[in-house]
Design an enzyme around this catalytic site. Structure first.
Site, mmCIF file in Angstrom:
data_model
loop_
_atom_site.group_PDB
_atom_site.id
_atom_site.type_symbol
_atom_site.label_atom_id
_atom_site.label_comp_id
_atom_site.label_asym_id
_atom_site.label_seq_id
_atom_site.Cartn_x
_atom_site.Cartn_y
_atom_site.Cartn_z
ATOM 1 N N CYS A 15 2.407 6.961 10.750
ATOM 2 C CA CYS A 15 2.213 7.541 9.419
ATOM 3 C C CYS A 15 3.385 8.427 9.005
ATOM 4 O O CYS A 15 3.244 9.287 8.133
ATOM 5 C CB CYS A 15 0.902 8.316 9.349
ATOM 6 S SG CYS A 15 -0.534 7.318 9.787
ATOM 7 N N VAL A 31 -9.149 1.071 5.624
ATOM 8 C CA VAL A 31 -9.158 2.027 6.729
ATOM 9 C C VAL A 31 -9.154 1.280 8.056
ATOM 10 O O VAL A 31 -9.754 0.207 8.177
ATOM 11 C CB VAL A 31 -10.386 2.968 6.634
ATOM 12 C CG1 VAL A 31 -11.697 2.200 6.682
ATOM 13 C CG2 VAL A 31 -10.328 4.049 7.702
ATOM 14 N N ALA A 81 -6.675 5.691 10.307
ATOM 15 C CA ALA A 81 -5.637 5.744 9.273
ATOM 16 C C ALA A 81 -6.126 4.994 8.055
ATOM 17 O O ALA A 81 -6.901 4.035 8.166
ATOM 18 C CB ALA A 81 -4.342 5.123 9.792
ATOM 19 N N LEU A 82 -5.666 5.422 6.885
ATOM 20 C CA LEU A 82 -6.045 4.702 5.672
ATOM 21 C C LEU A 82 -4.882 4.631 4.697
ATOM 22 O O LEU A 82 -3.985 5.471 4.692
ATOM 23 C CB LEU A 82 -7.281 5.327 5.014
ATOM 24 C CG LEU A 82 -7.183 6.715 4.399
ATOM 25 C CD1 LEU A 82 -6.909 6.624 2.909
ATOM 26 C CD2 LEU A 82 -8.467 7.488 4.634
ATOM 27 N N GLY A 83 -4.913 3.578 3.901
ATOM 28 C CA GLY A 83 -3.915 3.371 2.863
ATOM 29 C C GLY A 83 -4.489 2.414 1.842
ATOM 30 O O GLY A 83 -5.252 1.503 2.186
ATOM 31 N N ARG A 105 0.846 -1.196 0.000
ATOM 32 C CA ARG A 105 0.000 0.000 0.000
ATOM 33 C C ARG A 105 0.878 1.241 0.000
ATOM 34 O O ARG A 105 2.093 1.180 0.185
ATOM 35 C CB ARG A 105 -0.922 0.014 1.226
ATOM 36 C CG ARG A 105 -0.178 0.049 2.561
ATOM 37 C CD ARG A 105 -1.054 0.522 3.710
ATOM 38 N NE ARG A 105 -0.397 0.347 4.990
ATOM 39 C CZ ARG A 105 0.539 1.155 5.481
ATOM 40 N NH1 ARG A 105 0.943 2.194 4.762
ATOM 41 N NH2 ARG A 105 1.087 0.927 6.647
ATOM 42 N N GLY A 106 0.235 2.393 -0.133
ATOM 43 C CA GLY A 106 0.945 3.643 0.035
ATOM 44 C C GLY A 106 1.103 3.980 1.502
ATOM 45 O O GLY A 106 0.657 3.256 2.389
ATOM 46 N N GLY A 107 1.756 5.092 1.770
ATOM 47 C CA GLY A 107 1.918 5.569 3.133
ATOM 48 C C GLY A 107 3.131 4.979 3.827
ATOM 49 O O GLY A 107 3.928 4.251 3.241
ATOM 50 N N THR A 113 2.115 2.068 10.256
ATOM 51 C CA THR A 113 1.048 2.174 11.243
ATOM 52 C C THR A 113 1.010 0.888 12.052
ATOM 53 O O THR A 113 1.746 -0.067 11.768
ATOM 54 C CB THR A 113 -0.312 2.470 10.601
ATOM 55 O OG1 THR A 113 -1.239 2.874 11.632
ATOM 56 C CG2 THR A 113 -0.876 1.275 9.865
#
Length: 240
Positions: free
Chosen positions: A201, A184, A170-172, A103-105, A108
Site C-alpha cells: 500500500c 476488499v 486492504a481495499l481499493g 483502482r485507487g491506491g 498490494t
C-alpha cells in the site's frame, strides 16, 4: 513514510440518471433493489486479468435496474498496482506478475488463501457516498474480526483494517457513473512472503498479518461467506 494514495478513483459523473426509487411506483420490483442484498457470485480461484475485465464490462453495461453483485473469489499470485502506483514501491526481484489497474491506491499482493470480495454496487440507488462505502467495507471486516475476539481498527490516512500495527485487509475502489467495482481483500491463511518484496500500500516496512496467525482458523470458503454476510449487513445500515 509516504501517505497512501487515495484508494478510490472517481470519474467525472455521468449525466444524471433518475433513480429507480424516484421513477418507479410502489410495488415495482426495481424499488426493492435499493434495499436488497447484492447477488453473491462465488467464482473460486480466478485469474486476475479476465476477472478485472469482467468487472469493467459489468459496470459499463449497468442500467438503473441492474442488481448489485458481490463477487467472492481468490486469485493466483499477482501484484496489482493502482493508478498512483510508484516505481519505488514495486517488487524487488520477484517473479510474480504485476498488473497495473484502474483502482485507487498503490500496490498490494493477491494470492491463494486470501478472501476477496469485489463490490459492484450502484451507489446512487443505495444512497451511499463513496466515503460511506469505504466506511462500510472497513466496518464489515471489523465486525467479522470482533466475532472472533479480535479488535480490528481503521488507521487515519491509511485505509484498510489493522490488528495492532499489522494490516489484515486492504481495499481499493473505482467509481464509474456512480457505480463501484474492485473491493476488499482479507488475508485468511496464505503465504505472506510476497508482501516482503513490495512496500504494501505504498508503506515501506508495513507489517501484514492474517487470520491464521491471529488464532482464527477458518477455511477460505468459511471466511469468504463470513465476509459476504458482514458486507451485506453493513450495506443495510442507514446513512450516506
Amino acid at each position: 513514510m509516504n501517505r497512501e494514495s487515495p484508494i478510490v478513483i472517481r470519474e467525472p459523473p455521468a449525466p444524471e440518471r433518475r433513480s429507480a426509487v424516484a421513477t418507479h411506483g410502489a410495488g415495482d420490483p426495481h424499488v426493492a433493489l435499493r434495499a436488497s442484498h447484492p447477488t453473491v457470485k462465488r467464482l473460486g480461484l480466478a485469474d486476475y486479468a479476465p476477472t478485472y475485465e469482467a468487472m469493467k464490462r459489468f459496470t459499463a453495461a449497468r442500467g438503473p435496474g441492474t442488481p448489485d453483485e458481490l463477487w467472492l473469489l481468490e486469485h493466483p499470485p499477482v501484484y496489482t498496482v493502482g493508478q498512483a502506483g510508484r516505481d519505488e514501491h514495486l517488487p524487488r526481484g520477484a517473479s510474480i506478475p504485476v498488473a497495473r489497474i484502474d483502482r485507487g491506491g498503490q500496490i498490494t499482493y493477491h494470492g491463494p488463501g486470501q478472501a476477496i470480495a469485489y463490490v459492484l454496487l450502484d451507489l446512487r440507488r443505495r444512497g451511499l457516498s463513496v466515503s460511506g462505502l469505504v466506511r462500510r467495507i472497513e466496518q464489515a471486516v471489523i465486525d467479522l474480526l470482533a466475532r472472533h475476539g479480535l479488535a480490528g481498527a481503521r488507521r487515519p490516512g491509511a485505509p484498510g483494517v489493522y490488528v495492532g500495527a499489522a494490516k489484515v485487509a486492504a481495499l481499493g475502489l473505482r467509481v464509474r457513473g456512480g457505480c463501484s467495482y474492485h473491493g476488499v481483500a482479507l488475508n485468511v491463511d496464505m503465504d505472506l512472503a510476497p508482501f516482503a518484496d513490495i512496500d504494501p500500500c505504498g508503506y515501506p516496512g508495513l507489517e501484514v498479518t492474517q487470520l491464521a496467525d491471529l488464532g482464527v482458523h477458518l477455511s477460505l470458503p468459511e471466511a469468504s461467506e463470513a465476509l459476504a454476510d458482514a458486507l451485506g449487513a453493513a450495506l443495510e445500515r442507514s446513512g450516506a
